[in-house]
Design an enzyme around this catalytic site. Structure first.
Site, mmCIF file in Angstrom:
data_model
loop_
_atom_site.group_PDB
_atom_site.id
_atom_site.type_symbol
_atom_site.label_atom_id
_atom_site.label_comp_id
_atom_site.label_asym_id
_atom_site.label_seq_id
_atom_site.Cartn_x
_atom_site.Cartn_y
_atom_site.Cartn_z
ATOM 1 C CB SER A 1 -4.020 -6.619 5.158
ATOM 2 O OG SER A 1 -3.775 -5.399 4.495
ATOM 3 N NE ARG B 1 -3.363 -7.542 -4.315
ATOM 4 C CZ ARG B 1 -4.084 -8.190 -3.433
ATOM 5 N NH1 ARG B 1 -3.528 -8.596 -2.316
ATOM 6 N NH2 ARG B 1 -5.349 -8.446 -3.665
ATOM 7 C CE LYS C 1 -10.957 -7.740 2.596
ATOM 8 N NZ LYS C 1 -9.938 -6.817 2.089
ATOM 9 C CG HIS D 1 -1.894 -1.028 1.387
ATOM 10 N ND1 HIS D 1 -2.039 -1.796 2.509
ATOM 11 C CD2 HIS D 1 -2.854 -1.462 0.535
ATOM 12 C CE1 HIS D 1 -3.034 -2.660 2.338
ATOM 13 N NE2 HIS D 1 -3.537 -2.483 1.156
HETATM 14 N N1 COA Z 1 -0.076 -4.055 -1.847
HETATM 15 C C1 COA Z 1 -0.378 -4.953 -0.916
HETATM 16 N N2 COA Z 1 -1.611 -5.402 -0.669
HETATM 17 C C2 COA Z 1 -2.591 -4.870 -1.405
HETATM 18 C C3 COA Z 1 -2.357 -3.934 -2.413
HETATM 19 C C4 COA Z 1 -1.026 -3.522 -2.617
HETATM 20 N N3 COA Z 1 -0.693 -2.643 -3.560
HETATM 21 N N4 COA Z 1 -3.520 -3.625 -2.985
HETATM 22 C C5 COA Z 1 -4.454 -4.335 -2.362
HETATM 23 N N5 COA Z 1 -3.880 -5.107 -1.411
HETATM 24 C C6 COA Z 1 -4.555 -6.087 -0.573
HETATM 25 C C7 COA Z 1 -5.066 -5.529 0.711
HETATM 26 O O1 COA Z 1 -4.123 -5.666 1.728
HETATM 27 C C8 COA Z 1 -6.267 -6.386 0.953
HETATM 28 O O2 COA Z 1 -5.868 -7.557 1.618
HETATM 29 P P1 COA Z 1 -6.887 -8.379 2.522
HETATM 30 O O3 COA Z 1 -7.960 -8.865 1.608
HETATM 31 O O4 COA Z 1 -6.046 -9.452 3.048
HETATM 32 O O5 COA Z 1 -7.399 -7.436 3.569
HETATM 33 C C9 COA Z 1 -6.754 -6.740 -0.454
HETATM 34 O O6 COA Z 1 -5.673 -6.529 -1.285
HETATM 35 C C10 COA Z 1 -7.821 -5.856 -1.010
HETATM 36 O O7 COA Z 1 -8.236 -4.997 -0.045
HETATM 37 P P2 COA Z 1 -8.533 -3.476 -0.157
HETATM 38 O O8 COA Z 1 -7.729 -2.773 -1.171
HETATM 39 O O9 COA Z 1 -8.489 -2.945 1.200
HETATM 40 O O10 COA Z 1 -9.949 -3.531 -0.743
HETATM 41 P P3 COA Z 1 -11.202 -4.249 -0.172
HETATM 42 O O11 COA Z 1 -11.561 -5.216 -1.222
HETATM 43 O O12 COA Z 1 -11.077 -4.750 1.187
HETATM 44 O O13 COA Z 1 -12.223 -3.068 -0.093
HETATM 45 C C11 COA Z 1 -13.146 -0.987 -0.687
HETATM 46 C C12 COA Z 1 -12.424 -2.213 -1.114
HETATM 47 C C13 COA Z 1 -12.982 -0.666 0.790
HETATM 48 C C14 COA Z 1 -12.548 0.115 -1.518
HETATM 49 C C15 COA Z 1 -14.620 -1.220 -1.042
HETATM 50 O O14 COA Z 1 -15.136 -2.280 -0.292
HETATM 51 C C16 COA Z 1 -15.457 0.033 -0.811
HETATM 52 O O15 COA Z 1 -15.429 0.959 -1.594
HETATM 53 N N6 COA Z 1 -16.229 0.050 0.305
HETATM 54 C C17 COA Z 1 -17.114 1.152 0.635
HETATM 55 C C18 COA Z 1 -18.565 0.786 0.284
HETATM 56 C C19 COA Z 1 -18.795 0.924 -1.194
HETATM 57 O O16 COA Z 1 -18.711 1.992 -1.775
HETATM 58 N N7 COA Z 1 -19.135 -0.213 -1.817
HETATM 59 C C20 COA Z 1 -19.395 -0.278 -3.230
HETATM 60 C C21 COA Z 1 -18.110 -0.478 -3.995
HETATM 61 S S1 COA Z 1 -18.458 -0.646 -5.719
#
Ligand code: COA
Length: 160
Positions: free
Chosen positions: A128, A90, A41, A17
């Site tokens: 994560s 990724r 989650k 990140h």
């Molecule tokens: N390096 C390392 N890890 C990365 C990464 C990077 N460059 N990019 C993503 N990841 C990992 C994260 O650590 C995370 O790991 P985990 O699943 O073990 O926790 C995973 O990839 C993806 O997580 P994240 O980027 O946090 O996205 P998410 O899928 O958990 O959530 C949100 C995405 C929060 C943006 C989305 O749920 C959201 O917008 N929520 C608000 C409600 C909403 O608007 N919903 C409608 C969306 S269309």
């Protein structure tokens, strides 16, 4: 002013990140790292703890703001006049989910556009959850997360 939002759960922030944040901070005037909850989650860190860790690891970058929001990302964007979303890709496996989110966000808010940065090779396997899992079995997570985050994870696991 080119302002972008980098949304995620950041539970906790990893070096992957941080790499995306640093790269964005060089290309845009302002980057808002937005802590959101993904309801599917289970979290290790509270939103406040995630914010504090993010603040700690980005304090040297002058144009990074850390915020949180409950609700739809697009509602935050409308309220804060941001139209660009940054997400890291990724691997090909991320693409389907990311495309679905990008299209849905664009459907909900016509002005919303998503930009994808390709994660660096050395972080392409990182998440994560995998860091937390390795740490929970006393595995070495050095270099995968900032030192402060490593300590915070260890502290959390003591209480389990
Ligand atoms: N390096 C390392 N890890 C990365 C990464 C990077 N460059 N990019 C993503 N990841 C990992 C994260 O650590 C995370 O790991 P985990 O699943 O073990 O926790 C995973 O990839 C993806 O997580 P994240 O980027 O946090 O996205 P998410 O899928 O958990 O959530 C949100 C995405 C929060 C943006 C989305 O749920 C959201 O917008 N929520 C608000 C409600 C909403 O608007 N919903 C409608 C969306 S269309």
């Amino acid at each position: 002013m080119m302002k972008v939002v980098y949304p995620g759960t950041f539970d906790p922030v990893t070096n992957g990140h941080l790499d995306i944040i640093e790269r964005c901070s060089k290309k845009f005037d302002k980057i808002i790292v937005l802590v959101l909850n993904n309801p599917s989650k289970k979290h290790m860190f509270s939103v406040e703890e995630r914010i504090n860790l993010l603040k700690d690891v980005t304090h040297e970058l002058g144009n990074v703001e850390i915020a949180s929001f409950t609700g739809l990302l697009v509602d935050y964007m409308k309220e804060n006049q941001v139209e660009l979303i940054v997400r890291g890709l990724r691997a090909v496996s991320d693409f389907e989910y990311e495309m679905q989110m990008a299209l849905m966000n664009n459907r909900l808010y016509d002005n919303a556009e998503t930009l994808f940065l390709i994660a660096r090779n050395k972080y392409s396997y990182l998440s994560s959850s995998i860091v937390k899992e390795v740490a929970s079995f006393n595995g070495n997570i050095k270099g995968l997360v900032p030192e402060k985050v490593e300590l915070a994870i260890k502290e959390k696991l003591k209480g389990v």
